[in-house]
Design an enzyme around this catalytic site. Structure first.
Site, mmCIF file in Angstrom:
data_model
loop_
_atom_site.group_PDB
_atom_site.id
_atom_site.type_symbol
_atom_site.label_atom_id
_atom_site.label_comp_id
_atom_site.label_asym_id
_atom_site.label_seq_id
_atom_site.Cartn_x
_atom_site.Cartn_y
_atom_site.Cartn_z
ATOM 1 N N ASP A 158 0.791 -1.277 -0.068
ATOM 2 C CA ASP A 158 0.045 -0.131 0.071
ATOM 3 C C ASP A 158 0.748 1.176 -0.046
ATOM 4 O OD1 ASP A 158 -2.501 -1.082 -0.037
ATOM 5 O OD2 ASP A 158 -2.681 -1.254 2.072
ATOM 6 N N ARG A 178 1.163 3.263 -3.334
ATOM 7 C CA ARG A 178 0.082 3.804 -3.656
ATOM 8 C C ARG A 178 -0.172 5.089 -2.633
ATOM 9 N NH1 ARG A 178 -5.367 0.685 -2.237
ATOM 10 N NH2 ARG A 178 -4.133 0.954 -0.276
ATOM 11 N N GLY A 181 -14.835 8.691 -2.907
ATOM 12 C CA GLY A 181 -14.575 7.287 -2.107
ATOM 13 C C GLY A 181 -13.600 7.524 -1.239
ATOM 14 N N ASP A 227 -18.384 9.150 0.657
ATOM 15 C CA ASP A 227 -18.105 7.700 0.442
ATOM 16 C C ASP A 227 -19.679 7.025 0.576
ATOM 17 O OD1 ASP A 227 -15.430 5.726 0.774
ATOM 18 O OD2 ASP A 227 -17.330 4.665 0.722
ATOM 19 N N SER A 286 -20.260 4.020 1.905
ATOM 20 C CA SER A 286 -20.087 2.601 2.709
ATOM 21 C C SER A 286 -19.831 3.071 4.269
ATOM 22 C CB SER A 286 -19.022 1.785 2.171
ATOM 23 O OG SER A 286 -17.675 2.675 2.658
ATOM 24 N N ILE A 293 -21.766 9.459 -5.556
ATOM 25 C CA ILE A 293 -21.551 10.705 -6.320
ATOM 26 C C ILE A 293 -22.281 10.868 -7.401
ATOM 27 C CG2 ILE A 293 -19.863 9.911 -7.955
ATOM 28 C CD1 ILE A 293 -19.354 12.856 -5.621
ATOM 29 N N GLU A 294 -23.084 10.048 -7.767
ATOM 30 C CA GLU A 294 -24.033 10.039 -8.928
ATOM 31 C C GLU A 294 -25.173 10.977 -8.634
ATOM 32 O OE1 GLU A 294 -21.191 6.716 -10.402
ATOM 33 O OE2 GLU A 294 -22.559 7.332 -8.447
ATOM 34 N N GLU A 307 -8.726 7.513 -5.124
ATOM 35 C CA GLU A 307 -7.872 6.502 -5.427
ATOM 36 C C GLU A 307 -9.118 5.273 -5.887
ATOM 37 O OE1 GLU A 307 -6.764 2.912 -5.668
ATOM 38 O OE2 GLU A 307 -7.129 2.679 -3.720
ATOM 39 N N GLU A 333 -13.417 -3.708 -11.527
ATOM 40 C CA GLU A 333 -14.214 -2.908 -10.185
ATOM 41 C C GLU A 333 -13.469 -1.765 -9.999
ATOM 42 O OE1 GLU A 333 -13.549 -5.863 -7.209
ATOM 43 O OE2 GLU A 333 -15.361 -6.981 -7.960
ATOM 44 N N HIS A 351 -0.282 -3.613 -4.271
ATOM 45 C CA HIS A 351 -1.278 -4.628 -4.403
ATOM 46 C C HIS A 351 -2.023 -4.805 -5.639
ATOM 47 C CE1 HIS A 351 -3.934 -1.471 -4.250
ATOM 48 N NE2 HIS A 351 -5.144 -2.152 -4.377
#
Length: 606
Positions: free
Chosen positions: A279, A282, A306, A328, A330, A356-357, A371, A380, A540
């Protein structure tokens, strides 16, 4: 997605039925294995004879059995019996009765469960089914399709629970048929003929005799089941140690480079360290861009699409952003909220939960950070959502971070992927199982490739300038021409992506690479997910292999010319359907036709 580690666990059996049994018996562990164990995480001592406590796996995070879920909707229940009762009364399908009526064996039952799971994911309004009649004669094609031996739902406890229900309701005759692989069953305490000598004379005696018989039948059935499961588990464990762990060690050998200090990992906590290292590329890529360009962020409004734990939002806030809008959809956003308060950024960062839509934000933004990248960049991935955010909220001349990504293609001579994925089925305990290659051949393999095995040049097959690309443009067709750099063979095409961050959001010229020197020269930041020489540079995302059924032997200067197709799956837009059409052009012409010199191959990432 097909991770080769996962393949090692799921295809390590001696037949398709063994593979199915293993998948069912190990359903709760399968997805976690593929995510939690990478190639370099074990020392030899971890798999020694002293490691007999496999039940300890149940205590690992995420290993606990989940409540079984309905075959049609998202509702869960405390037991498999209640699930099947719900399916019968709410959705008009009695699984246990259908299994008995059509004499479905264990593997057909597994296929039926996974088929219904897939329908629930792909068919609109399937959860509202009130009378399912998809099983009419027991001859349906999906009952013989090995694709449905793979668990569709992670931690699907139904895959190992329905057999228990059948045994509880079965007769002694059914239990007697449950033979072990060696054709032996536990010795029964009392045979059926012995009970025939007992003649009850009263109603009470008849009742007691019936109860004793039922208890004996049930106990015997449970003994048979326990005996079979224990032996199957021992055989499965042996196969795993032979194939799965050997596969890990082989992969480790490929992943490990020759430099000193890059040895196979082994100590406690190494998995966590490994994940953090992967990670790091990134996260530090984003951090370095933000901190090294504070003048761009100072006083600006930033949107984090996100946001996850909120790390990128806090980078932006610390760099001097006047306002950060973090979105986000979730539950993790609640964790992000606590992280932001803990670090004192609650006056700068505002969190929004939603898509976001659909979400409404109070203003336009100067910079969008996200990210969003997935395996092979687009599997995905969240890029569709980022582009929607760009069109809805980014001011004219605003910046997207990252600004550009590029999908690249090359080849590898590492034939161990071919051996593990394809040739394995040529000799499975002395038997040929070529039919098992069909699905394996189509699965793209996500794993690390050693840079020493790269045998051709690398070409760009898709350039994605985020400022201007459209959602429709994410499906693509690209010509490629790969030239052999030495005499060797090609066993797989290799795909990966590079990522750039620019100060002005403008396109990165195609001739600009991702090396540190080039990034510094052009005042950009970035990172690659391609084959690298040091673990600290691995990500990853790894690399994505498109494995050939037969390696192509080539000379230096030979070319592989072809076309690469990439499309979102029409049923699941987060999945990818991929196609490689190629032809070999040899420097030394020959009249001999070689089948491997020309092919039209299809792959997928699921």
């Amino acid at each position: 997605m097909s991770n080769r580690i996962l393949q090692g666990a799921s295809t390590g059996g001696s037949s398709s039925n063994d593979a199915a049994a293993s998948a069912a018996f190990n359903a709760r562990r399968q997805s976690t294995i593929s995510q939690a164990y990478t190639q370099s995480e074990y020392s030899e001592s971890e798999f020694g004879e002293q490691d007999n406590g496999w039940d300890d796996w149940e205590d690992e995070e995420g290993m606990a059995a989940c409540d079984p879920q309905c075959l049609f909707c998202a509702q869960t229940f405390p037991s498999a019996r209640e699930v099947f009762d719900h399916c019968t009364h709410t959705h008009g399908f009695d699984f246990l009765r259908a299994r008995q009526q059509f004499d479905l064996d264990f593997y057909q039952s597994i296929r039926l469960i996974n088929y219904l799971r897939q329908q629930a994911q792909e068919v609109e309004n399937f959860a509202e089914t009130t009378c399912w009649e998809g099983l009419k004669d027991g001859e349906e094609a999906f009952l013989a399709d090995d694709e449905y031996l793979r668990p569709v739902l992670e931690d699907d406890s139904l895959l190992f629970a329905f057999e228990d229900l059948d045994l509880e309701e079965g007769t002694a005759d059914e239990a007697m048929l449950m033979m072990t692989p060696q054709g032996e069953v536990p010795k029964r305490r009392m045979t059926r003929s012995s009970w025939e000598d007992v003649v009850p004379t009263t109603d009470l005696e008849r009742l007691l005799l019936k109860q004793v018989q039922q208890a004996e039948e049930k106990l015997f059935a449970m003994e048979v089941q326990h005996h079979n499961l224990e032996q199957q588990f021992q055989e499965y464990r042996a196969r795993v140690k032979e194939s799965f762990f050997d596969t890990l060690e082989d992969a480790t050998a490929r992943s490990v480079v020759s430099q000193s200090g890059r040895s196979r990992a082994g100590g406690e906590g190494e998995k966590e360290k490994r994940e953090k290292e992967m990670d790091r590329v990134r996260t530090e890529g984003y951090r370095d861009y933000i901190y090294e360009n504070k003048d761009i962020f100072k006083g600006k409004t930033v949107l984090d699409v996100g946001c996850g734990t909120g790390i990128l939002s806090m980078f932006a806030a610390k760099a001097g952003a006047a306002r950060v809008l973090s979105v986000d959809n979730s539950d993790i956003i609640e964790k992000a909220r606590k992280n932001i308060v803990e670090n004192g950024f609650q006056d700068v960062i505002t969190l929004f939960r939603g898509k976001i839509e659909e979400i409404k934000l109070p203003c336009k933004v100067d910079i969008i950070i996200s990210e969003w990248m997935g395996y092979f960049l687009l599997y995905e991935a969240m890029l569709d959502s980022v582009l929607v955010a760009r069109d809805r909220f980014l001011v004219p001349g605003g910046i997207l971070a990252p600004s550009q990504t590029r999908i690249l293609l090359t080849t590898t001579s590492d034939e161990s992927f071919l051996d593990d994925s394809i040739h394995y089925w040529n000799d499975v305990y002395g038997f040929r199982m070529s039919t098992m290659k069909e699905n394996v051949l189509r699965e793209a393999v996500v794993d690390f490739v050693s840079p020493e095995t790269i045998v051709t040049n690398t070409v760009t097959i898709k350039d994605l300038p985020h400022q201007s690309i459209t959602v429709a443009g994410l499906d693509f067709v690209s010509e490629f021409d790969l030239e052999m750099q030495r005499d060797d063979h090609v066993s797989a095409f290799v795909g990966y992506f590079d990522t750039w961050f620019t100060r002005d959001g403008k396109d990165v010229p195609l001739e600009v690479g991702i090396s540190k020197e080039e990034l510094k020269e052009h005042q950009m930041n970035g990172f690659t997910t391609g084959p690298v020489y040091t673990r600290s540079e691995e990500t990853h995302w790894k690399q994505t292999m498109f494995v050939l059924e037969k390696a192509i032997v080539l000379k230096k200067g030979d070319h592989i010319k072809g076309t690469f197709y990439c499309n979102k799956n029409h049923m699941n837009p987060r999945a990818l359907d991929l196609r490689v059409v190629y032809e070999v052009v040899r420097v030394e012409k020959t009249e001999e036709e070689r089948p491997e010199d020309k092919a039209d191959l299809t792959f997928f990432l699921r």
